[in-house]
Design an enzyme around this catalytic site. Structure first.
Site, mmCIF file in Angstrom:
data_model
loop_
_atom_site.group_PDB
_atom_site.id
_atom_site.type_symbol
_atom_site.label_atom_id
_atom_site.label_comp_id
_atom_site.label_asym_id
_atom_site.label_seq_id
_atom_site.Cartn_x
_atom_site.Cartn_y
_atom_site.Cartn_z
ATOM 1 N N HIS A 52 0.835 -1.216 0.000
ATOM 2 C CA HIS A 52 0.000 0.000 0.000
ATOM 3 C C HIS A 52 0.865 1.261 0.000
ATOM 4 C CE1 HIS A 52 -3.731 -2.255 0.653
ATOM 5 N NE2 HIS A 52 -3.040 -3.004 1.487
ATOM 6 N N ASN A 124 -10.040 -3.270 2.150
ATOM 7 C CA ASN A 124 -9.728 -3.254 0.727
ATOM 8 C C ASN A 124 -11.001 -3.009 -0.076
ATOM 9 O OD1 ASN A 124 -6.933 -3.822 0.966
ATOM 10 N ND2 ASN A 124 -7.326 -6.015 1.101
#
Length: 668
Positions: A52, A124
């Site tokens: 990320h 997510n």
């Protein structure tokens, strides 16, 4: 105008020249202004996130819209309560300098600054995950990241080590269905769903707990690009998603999501053919409908990307009273991983004092000192219990009965017992929900999944045992899918892989399909309008008005930066130059030209590509009669979504025309 100073407040008289010994002499070590400036520059970057790393963030608020006090005592869910939030969206595999639009899972993390402490909902844009147990997370990430010997590919999963790992781990199959679908090619961060992934618990004031799944649903609906379009977007605009989010907020088109929950009890959990604590599984919305309990609006861009988006630290352990954890083994591993990684990234155990991470409610404890401590604690109370208050000294904070308390609830009668390194049999079904997902898609979506598997597995090099092994796993999902992938790879259909637990049939769910859930709207979308000298002013005004009325954004594109001279003699300014504004950055296009203007554009490869790519990317194309030669040269065939400039165009622009896809792509 404020004075320029050093970090310690000393005014600087010259910020253009370093201190030297004479006009041509060496730079002097005593130049503390130069030394501080270079020293700070040398340390401006911190270690990027392992995953990320590339993210975009914004500020906003969450408003609770439903009373769920019967389920949770958390103040953030008090109906009418508004809570400040910061949201960060990210890709997973690529580094901080990679692009926005690769095929990848997207992180969807929200920090709620509640009056009872921070709550970080870290999820997510896909409701399931690759693995069931956190002990496999380092292996997963090592496999999907760039290969250790070569350092590439930078931001993609189409390579040997990922597919070697995935084909040996059948539990990845369900997530692979999602990863190979259009879910990993979002049109915009504003048109992306979010999920908490794990099963959490809600706890009410009486101490009763319920299982819960968290869902974010975008107000604009969910929409994705297609593979070829995503590839071309990388060339057109590396910051496509980041720019789209920033500009939407900057212009007042604030992104909004509903927060919905699925709530269920142990009786429901025990009755399912899957384990609700298995992060590779979802709970179909048909079985437990979503209940909307609030909304999130992002209404303020960051003032400083590094100080806020880069330094924000999300911790799944940040939960207020009324929210608790389940025994999901993937979640349990995340609970101790995140704090450790924030210390590594931000350099101090006091990272919670950085403004973007600091709670907005009062906080206090006996954790003192450490690197970069900015809070000046007074007195000598740095331990507890103490009796210093009896002597008139400040004794410090104390426990409170209303504070966070771990729920004492087992998920099943046999949950607690001997210490074992194993997984329950209920985690062994790796294919039923993968089959559910695939069979819930439209024909076009199924074709995209098959094509994605073919592309990704075609990039596997020397490990020639991997593609057949992956296709053998896919035979447990769907025979037609496995055949299409095998045909696309030019390999024989391998024997079906043995399943640890035979899959069961589950009723298809429309909630799992993007195409079945897409909203026919222009709100939040943009229409590229290509003009040239001689464009009819009335037609242009009509199209712009229709797009604006439908809440879309009309973007004028012309061959030159200065725009074009219209039929009425006026000069129309362009929002973008043709060479730098390809049709892939728009949701639909209109081509409004005169005969002379079309003749000029026929000599421009960018104009031909503008029409050709819009057609290939299944977008609506509205065109004036004079634009027909350009459409013909671009290979645009009359049919669905190819319209004139009347009301039909604005309606067509709200959707994509998947029936237009070439038969070769449909057959994978």
């Amino acid at each position: 105008m404020p004075a320029l100073t050093t970090n310690h407040g000393v005014a600087v008289s010259d910020n253009q020249n370093s201190l030297k010994s004479g006009w041509r002499g060496p730079t002097l070590l005593e130049d503390f202004v130069l030394r501080e400036k270079i020293f700070h520059f040398d340390h401006e970057r911190i270690p990027e996130r392992i995953v990320h790393a590339r993210g975009s963030g914004a500020h906003g608020f969450f408003e609770a819209t439903d009373d769920i006090s019967d389920l949770s005592k958390a103040a953030v869910f008090t109906k009418g309560e508004k809570t400040e939030v910061f949201a960060r969206f990210s890709t997973v595999a690529g580094g901080a300098g990679s692009v926005d639009t690769p095929r990848d899972v997207r992180g969807f993390a929200v920090k709620f600054y509640t009056r009872e402490g921070n709550w970080d909902l870290v999820g997510n844009n896909i409701p399931v995950f690759f693995i069931q147990d956190a002990i496999k997370f380092p292996d997963l990430i090592h496999a999907v990241k760039m290969e250790a010997n070569s350092g590439y590919p930078q931001a993609g999963s189409a390579h040997d080590t990922f597919w070697d790992f995935a084909s040996l781990m059948p539990e990845t199959t369900h997530m692979l269905m999602w990863a190979m679908s259009d879910r990993t090619l979002p049109r915009s961060l504003r048109m992306m769903e979010g999920f908490g992934v794990h099963t959490f618990r809600l706890v009410n004031a009486a101490g009763k707990s319920s299982f819960v799944k968290f869902h974010w649903r975008p107000k604009l609906g969910i929409q994705s690009t297609i593979w070829d379009e995503a590839l071309k977007l990388q060339a057109a605009d590396n910051d496509y998603h980041r720019r789209d989010l920033f500009e939407a907020i900057d212009t007042g088109a604030f992104p909004e999501w509903e927060l919905a929950i699925q709530v269920f009890d142990q009786k429901f959990a025990d009755a399912q053919p899957y384990d609700v604590l298995d992060a590779t599984k979802l709970i179909p919305e048909e079985d437990v409908p979503l209940r909307v309990i609030g909304r999130m609006v992002l209404n303020r861009n960051v003032d400083n990307f590094f100080a806020e988006t880069e330094q924000v630290a999300f911790l799944p352990t940040n939960v207020p009273p009324g929210i608790d954890f389940s025994n999901d083994p993937l979640l349990q591993g995340r609970l101790f991983s995140y704090m450790d990684t924030q210390k590594s990234r931000l350099g101090t155990t006091n990272f919670h004092q950085i403004p973007i991470n600091a709670p907005r409610c009062p906080f206090g404890n006996f954790q003192r000192d450490g690197m970069m401590q900015t809070m000046v604690s007074t007195g000598r109370a740095n331990y507890e219990p103490n009796s210093l208050a009896a002597h008139g000294e400040e004794g410090g904070p104390r426990e409170t009965p209303g504070g966070f308390a771990t729920t004492n609830a087992a998920s099943s009668p046999d949950e607690m017992g001997d210490k074992l390194r194993l997984r329950p049999e209920t985690f062994a079904d790796h294919y039923s929900q993968a089959r559910l997902f695939y069979r819930s898609q439209t024909e076009s979506e199924q074709a995209h999944i098959a094509s994605s598997f073919v592309f990704e597995l075609s990039k596997v090099g020397l490990l020639d045992q991997v593609p057949p092994r992956m296709v053998a796993n896919l035979r447990n999902v769907d025979e037609d899918l496995a055949r299409r992938v095998a045909d696309g790879l030019g390999i024989a259909l391998p024997k079906r892989a043995a399943a640890a637990r035979e899959p069961v049939e589950m009723a298809p769910s429309d909630a799992l399909s993007i195409h079945k859930k897409m909203k026919p709207t222009l709100e939040g979308r943009s229409v590229g309008i290509l003009i040239a000298d001689g464009t009819d002013a009335g037609e242009l005004t009509s199209v712009v008005t229709a797009v604006t009325k439908a809440k879309g954004k009309a973007v004028i594109v012309a061959p030159k930066v200065g725009g074009a001279k219209l039929s009425d003699g006026s000069q129309q300014k362009a929002d973008g130059q043709l060479a730098g504004s390809p049709s892939q950055i728009f949701d639909a296009v209109a081509i409004i030209v005169s005969d002379a203007g079309c003749a000029a554009l026929l000599k421009e490869s960018a104009a031909i590509d503008f029409a050709m790519n819009a057609f290939g990317h299944l977008k609506a194309i509205g065109a004036s009669e004079a634009a027909q030669p350009l459409l013909e040269k671009a290979g645009v065939v009359p049919g669905e979504g190819i319209t004139g400039l009347g009301s039909d165009f604005a309606k067509a622009a709200t959707q994509r025309f998947y029936g237009r896809e070439p038969s070769l792509r449909t057959l994978a």
